[in-house]
Structure formats: C-alpha cells, structure tokens
Design a protein around this motif. Structure first.
Motif, mmCIF file in Angstrom:
data_model
loop_
_atom_site.group_PDB
_atom_site.id
_atom_site.type_symbol
_atom_site.label_atom_id
_atom_site.label_comp_id
_atom_site.label_asym_id
_atom_site.label_seq_id
_atom_site.Cartn_x
_atom_site.Cartn_y
_atom_site.Cartn_z
ATOM 1 N N GLU A 132 45.342 39.179 34.304
ATOM 2 C CA GLU A 132 46.296 38.910 35.377
ATOM 3 C C GLU A 132 46.767 40.155 36.126
ATOM 4 O O GLU A 132 47.474 40.042 37.128
ATOM 5 N N GLN A 133 46.365 41.350 35.637
ATOM 6 C CA GLN A 133 46.824 42.574 36.298
ATOM 7 C C GLN A 133 45.665 43.490 36.692
ATOM 8 O O GLN A 133 45.541 43.874 37.848
ATOM 9 N N LEU A 134 44.814 43.827 35.727
ATOM 10 C CA LEU A 134 43.822 44.877 35.948
ATOM 11 C C LEU A 134 42.555 44.402 36.660
ATOM 12 O O LEU A 134 41.811 45.226 37.203
ATOM 13 N N THR A 135 42.280 43.099 36.643
ATOM 14 C CA THR A 135 41.038 42.612 37.259
ATOM 15 C C THR A 135 41.303 41.645 38.414
ATOM 16 O O THR A 135 40.464 40.808 38.746
ATOM 17 N N VAL A 136 42.486 41.746 39.017
ATOM 18 C CA VAL A 136 42.819 40.933 40.186
ATOM 19 C C VAL A 136 43.206 41.860 41.334
ATOM 20 O O VAL A 136 43.379 43.066 41.150
#
Length: 231
Positions: free
Chosen positions: A209-213
C-alpha cells in the motif's frame, strides 16, 4: 562489559543515545533494569521529541517508575560527563509505597463539596483507558527487517528511488542504513534496514500500500523481504 555513554545532556550525546536505542527497548537486556535508571537519572531534563527513540524510552521508564518500579539488575552502565549518580537516584520505591502514594493523590482529587458527577466519572474512565492503551503500545515488541527494493531498469535514478522510499512515514516505522547492490546488466537494487513496532506496522501492508503504488512505483518495481528478526 559495561556500556558507556558520554555527555548525554548534550545534543551530540543524545544523538548517540538515540541511535543506540533505535533497535533496543532498554539500555541493556530485555527488561527494565538498574542500568535504565542510571541513564534516566543522568538526564537533566526530558529529552526533546526530535530524539524519537530516547523520548520513547524515557517516557516508558518514567511510567514504570510511577506504576510498578524497576527490579532488574542490568549488565552495568557508565555515564561520563554527568553529575555523579547516587544510590537514592536509582532506587525505586516498593510497589506498596507506590500504591499508597497513588491513594494519597486520589485523596487530593476528592471533591469536598459534592459527589463526583457522571461526566467526571466518564472522563476519569476515558483517561484511564487512554493511559492503559498508551502503555500497551509502548511495550509492543519490535522487529528488524532487511528489504530488497528493485528498480525498473538501469536508467532508474537510484538516489530518487531511495528518497521516495524514505519519504514513507508511519508511526512505529524507522528507516535505517542502506546500500546499493549490483544485480547485473548495469542494474542495482537498494538494500535498506528498517525497524518496526509490531503492533503498529505490517511489512506486507507497507510494501503493498506504500512502496509499490503511485507515486513511488515510478521508481520501484518490486520489494522483497530478505530478513525479518524479532528484537
């Protein structure tokens, strides 16, 4: 061997203590001890909130002194550049005395002109619940994690990739050391350490939800957990 700290009331000394406590809950060992009391007593005032790890530790030890005291012996600690620490300063009151003091404090809060109202009772219950939740949060376990962060290709700006990763700020998440590791064909990946409070941060959620969006996925193709260790 005793742990040694130097001039912990200075900004430089506090920074070194803050780095030391990044992956530790206590000065030595896995429970509060006399070592924590020595360092706590050596601090001339509560640390600034900019020193996140020292503030977290200091508030926890202060709460323990107020609630139950500290009984652990520790492994030994030396604090140089501070006033000598007396035995009285590191002695904790017996639990019975603590309870007696609490009872006296309660007596001081008694309304002599009437009974406690429903609103006052509700407010007191909410305060007690808040304190209990806060104490539970501070005592949560922590983990040390090593992540592989992979770029899209050899043209990805790795400096901007790392800046994007470190831009993620979540309560209970602390970024640590990092390095670039060659993968092949001119491509490098970022290896980065992080420390998390287990009850506050999920590494899987952090990745998904943070590093790959967006907007970070402009630089980051994928992330893998290389190592995960309880502290």
């Amino acid at each position: 061997m005793a742990v040694t700290f130097h001039d912990i009331n200075s900004a430089v000394g506090l920074k070194k203590l803050d780095d030391y406590l990044l992956a530790r809950s206590y000065i030595t060992g896995y429970e509060a001890s006399k070592d924590d009391l020595i360092v706590h007593a050596a601090l001339s005032k509560p640390p600034s909130s900019e020193f996140v790890n020292v503030s977290r530790w200091y508030n926890h030890i202060t709460a323990l002194l107020r609630i139950s005291g500290v009984s652990g012996q520790g492994s030994g600690v030396i604090v140089e550049g501070s006033a000598p620490i007396t035995e009285e300063a590191v002695a904790t009151p017996p639990v019975a005395d603590t309870k007696a003091s609490a009872a006296e404090d309660d007596d001081d809060d008694v309304d002599l002109f009437g009974e406690e109202t429903e609103e006052e009772k509700k407010a007191a219950e909410e305060r007690a619940a808040s304190i209990k939740a806060s104490t539970k949060k501070k005592e949560s376990g922590k983990s040390s994690v090593l992540l592989d962060v992979k770029p899209w290709d050899d043209e990805t700006d790795m400096k901007k990739l790392e800046e994007a990763v470190r831009s993620v700020h979540i309560e209970g998440l602390h970024w640590g050391a990092s390095k670039l590791v060659a993968v092949g064909y001119g491509i490098k990946k970022l290896q980065i350490m992080l420390t998390i409070v287990d009850d506050l941060v999920s590494v899987d959620t952090l990745i998904e939800e943070q590093l790959t969006v967006e907007p970070i996925n402009e630089y980051v193709q994928s992330c893998d957990i290389v190592a995960f260790n309880k502290i």
